[in-house]
Design an enzyme around this catalytic site. Structure first.
Site, PDB file in Angstrom:
ATOM      1  N   HIS A 193      -2.703   2.473  -5.533  1.00 17.18           N
ATOM      2  CA  HIS A 193      -3.265   1.177  -5.164  1.00 17.18           C
ATOM      3  C   HIS A 193      -3.474   0.270  -6.377  1.00 17.18           C
ATOM      4  CE1 HIS A 193      -4.565  -0.709  -1.436  1.00 17.18           C
ATOM      5  NE2 HIS A 193      -5.527  -1.319  -2.094  1.00 17.18           N
ATOM      6  N   ARG A 237       0.855  -1.178   0.000  1.00 21.18           N
ATOM      7  CA  ARG A 237       0.000   0.000   0.000  1.00 21.18           C
ATOM      8  C   ARG A 237       0.896   1.234   0.000  1.00 21.18           C
ATOM      9  NH1 ARG A 237      -2.185  -3.554   3.911  1.00 21.18           N
ATOM     10  NH2 ARG A 237      -4.301  -4.271   3.418  1.00 21.18           N
ATOM     11  N   HIS A 292      -4.201  -9.674   3.939  1.00 19.48           N
ATOM     12  CA  HIS A 292      -5.644  -9.713   4.135  1.00 19.48           C
ATOM     13  C   HIS A 292      -5.994 -10.661   5.278  1.00 19.48           C
ATOM     14  CE1 HIS A 292      -6.492  -8.434  -0.311  1.00 19.48           C
ATOM     15  NE2 HIS A 292      -6.214  -7.411   0.477  1.00 19.48           N
ATOM     16  N   LYS A 334      -2.281  -2.239   7.453  1.00 27.50           N
ATOM     17  CA  LYS A 334      -3.699  -2.020   7.747  1.00 27.50           C
ATOM     18  C   LYS A 334      -4.141  -2.976   8.848  1.00 27.50           C
ATOM     19  CE  LYS A 334      -8.083  -1.296   5.352  1.00 27.50           C
ATOM     20  NZ  LYS A 334      -8.772  -1.371   4.035  1.00 27.50           N
ATOM     21  N   ARG A 343      -0.954  -2.450  -6.545  1.00 24.89           N
ATOM     22  CA  ARG A 343      -1.227  -3.561  -5.618  1.00 24.89           C
ATOM     23  C   ARG A 343      -2.249  -4.515  -6.228  1.00 24.89           C
ATOM     24  NH1 ARG A 343      -1.258  -4.960   0.034  1.00 24.89           N
ATOM     25  NH2 ARG A 343      -3.326  -5.491   0.816  1.00 24.89           N
ATOM     26  N   TYR A 356      -9.869 -10.544  -6.824  1.00 24.03           N
ATOM     27  CA  TYR A 356      -8.934 -10.513  -7.948  1.00 24.03           C
ATOM     28  C   TYR A 356      -9.154 -11.665  -8.927  1.00 24.03           C
ATOM     29  CZ  TYR A 356      -6.667  -7.082  -4.999  1.00 24.03           C
ATOM     30  OH  TYR A 356      -6.425  -5.975  -4.220  1.00 24.03           O
TER      31      TYR A 356
END
Length: 318
Positions: free
Chosen positions: A266, A135, A292, A160, A269, A301
């Site tokens: 982003h 990120r 994640h 995150k 990514r 994705y």
């Protein structure tokens, strides 16, 4: 009264170790909520006022579902953490349903074109965004100690959700990364010669290790050329590259490369994850590399990867 309340909000956010970005966002929505109801104290309001405010955001201001939920999260924090109010109705407040968007993904040739259009050090920054799936904030927050050339890996700290993770260091970046470390070292030595305050450290580390911010290990990989005032402490010191600076450089490169997609930091990514899927990397590995918590987040994705991996239109079979 409102100002006193906002001081309490800021204090609680910092005690809970929320990021500066979240602090600004929550304070913004809490102020808007108070002003919307003509400066009434939140303790005097309840479910009806919260729903009225959220409805106005959607109907009058036409904000997105994610923005409306962001405002609700700020109000939940206000009532639960700051006012310590036990309000069962908060659980009944309806959250707006988020629309699932397909991420913008670049082709490998488009990624190459953008990277080639970037000058140093932005070229290396975008190479790491794409090559390691970082990120923007994770990239800019890298410290010298987070780069392990011997083991060819990068350590992402406080990603995150406050999570740390390790990602492979792209071999194509080694030469440019060595040059960037050398450039960062020059800035570091200049700061030490001028006896400037050390770089900011996470949370309470500055109290535990007062001199650690003056060490080379904690210095920024991408230090900003100018000094800036720390918004929390008021100390003028060396910060990392500003996010807006990178975004502007990227926008110029995308325009120069003639790409007509909406490209943001982003996007690289997204491209990282999609291209790994197309090359046969399993979804669990990609989930780990992206940091994640749930594989369902990574599954988005697969929508792009399946089309790009060879799905043929029936029209082309006629």
């Amino acid at each position: 009264m409102a100002q006193k309340l906002m001081d309490q909000v800021v204090e609680k956010l910092r005690v809970e170790h929320y990021s500066l970005r979240t602090e600004k966002t929550y304070c913004h929505w809490i102020r808007r909520f108070i002003l919307f109801h003509r400066k009434r104290h939140p303790a005097e309001m309840g479910k009806y006022e919260v729903e009225q405010f959220l409805s106005a955001l959607a109907v009058k201001d036409k904000v997105s579902a994610s923005t409306q939920n962001q405002a609700l999260a700020a109000l939940l924090f206000l009532y639960r953490k700051v006012l310590s109010t036990d309000l069962p109705w908060l659980d009944d407040v309806v959250r707006a349903r988020r629309t699932v968007r397909i991420p913008v993904v670049l082709s490998p040739s488009e990624v190459r074109a953008v990277i080639q259009a970037l000058p140093a050090p932005y070229q290396l920054m975008v190479q790491l965004l794409y090559g390691a799936g970082l990120r923007r904030t994770e990239l800019l927050s890298l410290r010298v100690k987070d780069v392990d050339m011997g083991l060819s890996m990068l350590t992402v700290r406080e990603g995150k959700g406050g999570k740390d993770r390790v990602v492979p260091l792209p071999q194509a970046c080694r030469s440019a990364l060595t040059e960037q470390l050398r450039a960062s070292r020059l800035v570091y030595e200049q700061d030490r010669a001028q006896k400037l305050p050390g770089v900011v450290l996470p949370w309470a580390l500055e109290k535990k290790y007062p001199k650690a911010g003056e060490t080379w290990a904690w210095h920024w990989l991408f230090p900003q050329a100018e000094l800036s005032r720390d918004p929390r402490t008021g100390i003028t010191r060396r910060h990392h590259f500003y996010p807006q600076t990178l975004s502007r450089a990227l926008a110029r490169a995308v325009a120069g490369a003639g790409i007509n997609k909406l490209v943001r930091c982003h996007t690289f990514r997204h491209s990282f994850a999609t291209h790994l899927l197309q090359s046969g990397t399993d979804i669990r590995t990609i989930q780990t590399l992206l940091g994640h918590s749930h594989v369902e987040t990574t599954m988005i994705y697969t929508h792009v990867a399946k089309v790009g991996a060879g799905a043929v239109s029936p029209l082309d079979r006629l």
